[in-house]
Design a protein around this motif. Structure first.
Motif, PDB file in Angstrom:
ATOM      1  N   ALA A  90      -5.235   1.087 -10.119  1.00  0.00           N
ATOM      2  CA  ALA A  90      -6.182   2.208 -10.094  1.00  0.00           C
ATOM      3  C   ALA A  90      -7.574   1.749  -9.659  1.00  0.00           C
ATOM      4  CB  ALA A  90      -6.255   2.863 -11.469  1.00  0.00           C
ATOM      5  N   GLU A  91      -7.983   0.573 -10.133  1.00  0.00           N
ATOM      6  CA  GLU A  91      -9.316   0.059  -9.782  1.00  0.00           C
ATOM      7  C   GLU A  91      -9.461  -0.128  -8.272  1.00  0.00           C
ATOM      8  OE1 GLU A  91      -9.627  -3.471 -12.138  1.00  0.00           O
ATOM      9  OE2 GLU A  91     -10.427  -2.425 -13.896  1.00  0.00           O
ATOM     10  N   GLN A  92      -8.348  -0.490  -7.632  1.00  0.00           N
ATOM     11  CA  GLN A  92      -8.381  -0.697  -6.177  1.00  0.00           C
ATOM     12  C   GLN A  92      -8.103   0.584  -5.398  1.00  0.00           C
ATOM     13  OE1 GLN A  92      -6.505  -4.497  -4.753  1.00  0.00           O
ATOM     14  NE2 GLN A  92      -5.764  -4.610  -6.856  1.00  0.00           N
ATOM     15  N   ARG A  93      -7.843   1.682  -6.136  1.00  0.00           N
ATOM     16  CA  ARG A  93      -7.557   2.980  -5.501  1.00  0.00           C
ATOM     17  C   ARG A  93      -6.401   2.858  -4.501  1.00  0.00           C
ATOM     18  NH1 ARG A  93     -10.133   3.730  -9.247  1.00  0.00           N
ATOM     19  NH2 ARG A  93     -12.093   4.854  -9.517  1.00  0.00           N
ATOM     20  N   ARG A 105       0.834  -1.214   0.000  1.00  0.00           N
ATOM     21  CA  ARG A 105       0.000   0.000   0.000  1.00  0.00           C
ATOM     22  C   ARG A 105       0.868   1.263   0.000  1.00  0.00           C
ATOM     23  NH1 ARG A 105      -5.516  -0.903  -1.063  1.00  0.00           N
ATOM     24  NH2 ARG A 105      -5.439  -3.145  -1.230  1.00  0.00           N
ATOM     25  N   PHE A 127      -4.352  12.354  -8.202  1.00  0.00           N
ATOM     26  CA  PHE A 127      -4.964  11.262  -7.452  1.00  0.00           C
ATOM     27  C   PHE A 127      -5.840  11.836  -6.337  1.00  0.00           C
ATOM     28  CE2 PHE A 127      -4.783   7.717  -4.286  1.00  0.00           C
ATOM     29  CZ  PHE A 127      -5.269   6.705  -5.089  1.00  0.00           C
ATOM     30  N   LEU A 152      -8.971  13.157  -7.860  1.00  0.00           N
ATOM     31  CA  LEU A 152      -9.875  12.065  -8.216  1.00  0.00           C
ATOM     32  C   LEU A 152     -10.647  11.582  -6.994  1.00  0.00           C
ATOM     33  CD1 LEU A 152     -10.652  10.359 -10.697  1.00  0.00           C
ATOM     34  CD2 LEU A 152      -8.911   8.713 -10.026  1.00  0.00           C
ATOM     35  N   GLN A 153      -9.946  11.481  -5.861  1.00  0.00           N
ATOM     36  CA  GLN A 153     -10.612  11.042  -4.630  1.00  0.00           C
ATOM     37  C   GLN A 153     -11.700  12.038  -4.221  1.00  0.00           C
ATOM     38  OE1 GLN A 153      -6.944  10.512  -2.308  1.00  0.00           O
ATOM     39  NE2 GLN A 153      -7.429   8.346  -2.138  1.00  0.00           N
ATOM     40  N   ARG A 176     -14.861  14.014 -14.522  1.00  0.00           N
ATOM     41  CA  ARG A 176     -13.407  14.172 -14.583  1.00  0.00           C
ATOM     42  C   ARG A 176     -12.977  14.829 -15.899  1.00  0.00           C
ATOM     43  NH1 ARG A 176      -8.900   9.347 -14.601  1.00  0.00           N
ATOM     44  NH2 ARG A 176      -7.085  10.683 -14.792  1.00  0.00           N
ATOM     45  N   GLU A 228     -14.626  11.612  -6.556  1.00  0.00           N
ATOM     46  CA  GLU A 228     -15.354  10.378  -6.236  1.00  0.00           C
ATOM     47  C   GLU A 228     -16.229  10.557  -5.009  1.00  0.00           C
ATOM     48  OE1 GLU A 228     -12.388   7.340  -6.017  1.00  0.00           O
ATOM     49  OE2 GLU A 228     -12.323   7.099  -8.180  1.00  0.00           O
ATOM     50  N   GLY A 243      -5.975   4.623 -15.844  1.00  0.00           N
ATOM     51  CA  GLY A 243      -5.900   5.149 -14.481  1.00  0.00           C
ATOM     52  C   GLY A 243      -4.573   5.767 -14.102  1.00  0.00           C
ATOM     53  N   ARG A 278     -18.937   9.919 -12.980  1.00  0.00           N
ATOM     54  CA  ARG A 278     -17.635  10.304 -12.435  1.00  0.00           C
ATOM     55  C   ARG A 278     -16.615  10.517 -13.552  1.00  0.00           C
ATOM     56  NH1 ARG A 278     -15.687   5.799  -8.662  1.00  0.00           N
ATOM     57  NH2 ARG A 278     -17.550   6.342  -7.494  1.00  0.00           N
TER      58      ARG A 278
END
Length: 208
Positions: free
Chosen positions: A78-81, A55, A129, A132-133, A149, A136, A104, A145
């Motif tokens: 990216a899918e898992q952020r 992480r 990033f 983006l958060q 963006r 979201e 992503g 979304r």
């Protein structure tokens, strides 16, 4: 892997590059700039596994790698952020940049690159990033979304040009204006595209 005690503010980075010399150079550059390289991989699959396990605050991926290419790896991360992704690409692979962005990736670097190229790309990725958060948090629907963006990115370009702002400052302008006018960031972005920065002075009804 023995981990040295990182500096408190050091961003933790995973790097993936199948050419060992480039990978070592990259790790050295990052270390010299105060980043903490916590994991290294020679293929995309290991890069994704390290990102999931460690992480980190940032992942740097080469486009062309065995087992799983950088674009596919970026998409999984990216899918898992998990973290922002910076893609490394050779000059002849510029056509892949758009694909990487769609997957992503938040920023890219064209090889060969220097430390002066590396840090701005990393900071850009981290900033995007974060944006983006925030988007979201405001927009739950995935399709909406993505549309938001795109509109916000276009509006940032207008603000950068007309107000001579940096990209992060342009985003903050949109965010603050949205709060001040009690509108969504997408509504503000659409207003900027239609009216320029002066949209903040337009009557609210013109933005609906």
């Amino acid at each position: 892997m023995t981990e040295q005690e990182p500096r408190p503010s050091a961003r933790r980075v995973v790097i993936a590059e199948d050419e060992a010399l480039i990978r070592l150079d990259l790790a050295e550059m990052l270390g010299e700039e105060g980043y903490d390289v916590v994991g290294q991989a020679g293929d995309g699959e290991k890069a994704v596994a390290l990102a999931e396990e460690l992480r980190p605050d940032l992942v740097v991926l080469d486009v062309k790698m065995p087992k799983l290419d950088g674009i596919s790896a970026a998409q999984r991360i990216a899918e898992q952020r998990i973290a922002p992704v910076v893609i490394l690409t050779a000059f002849s692979q510029r056509d892949l940049v758009e694909r990487a962005r769609d997957a992503g990736a938040m920023a890219y670097l064209v090889k060969p690159f220097s430390k002066t190229d590396l840090v701005p790309a990393i900071e850009m990725a981290v900033s995007r990033f974060g944006e983006l958060q925030m988007l979201e948090a405001e927009v739950a629907d995935l399709t909406e979304r993505l549309e938001t963006r795109k509109v916000v990115d276009r509006a940032k370009g207008v603000l950068q040009k007309q107000l001579d702002l940096s990209e992060p400052d342009a985003f903050r302008w949109i965010q603050k204006t949205a709060m001040d006018l009690r509108l969504s960031m997408k509504q503000v972005a659409e207003g900027v595209i239609a009216h320029g920065p002066g949209m903040a002075d337009q009557p609210g009804s013109t933005l609906q």
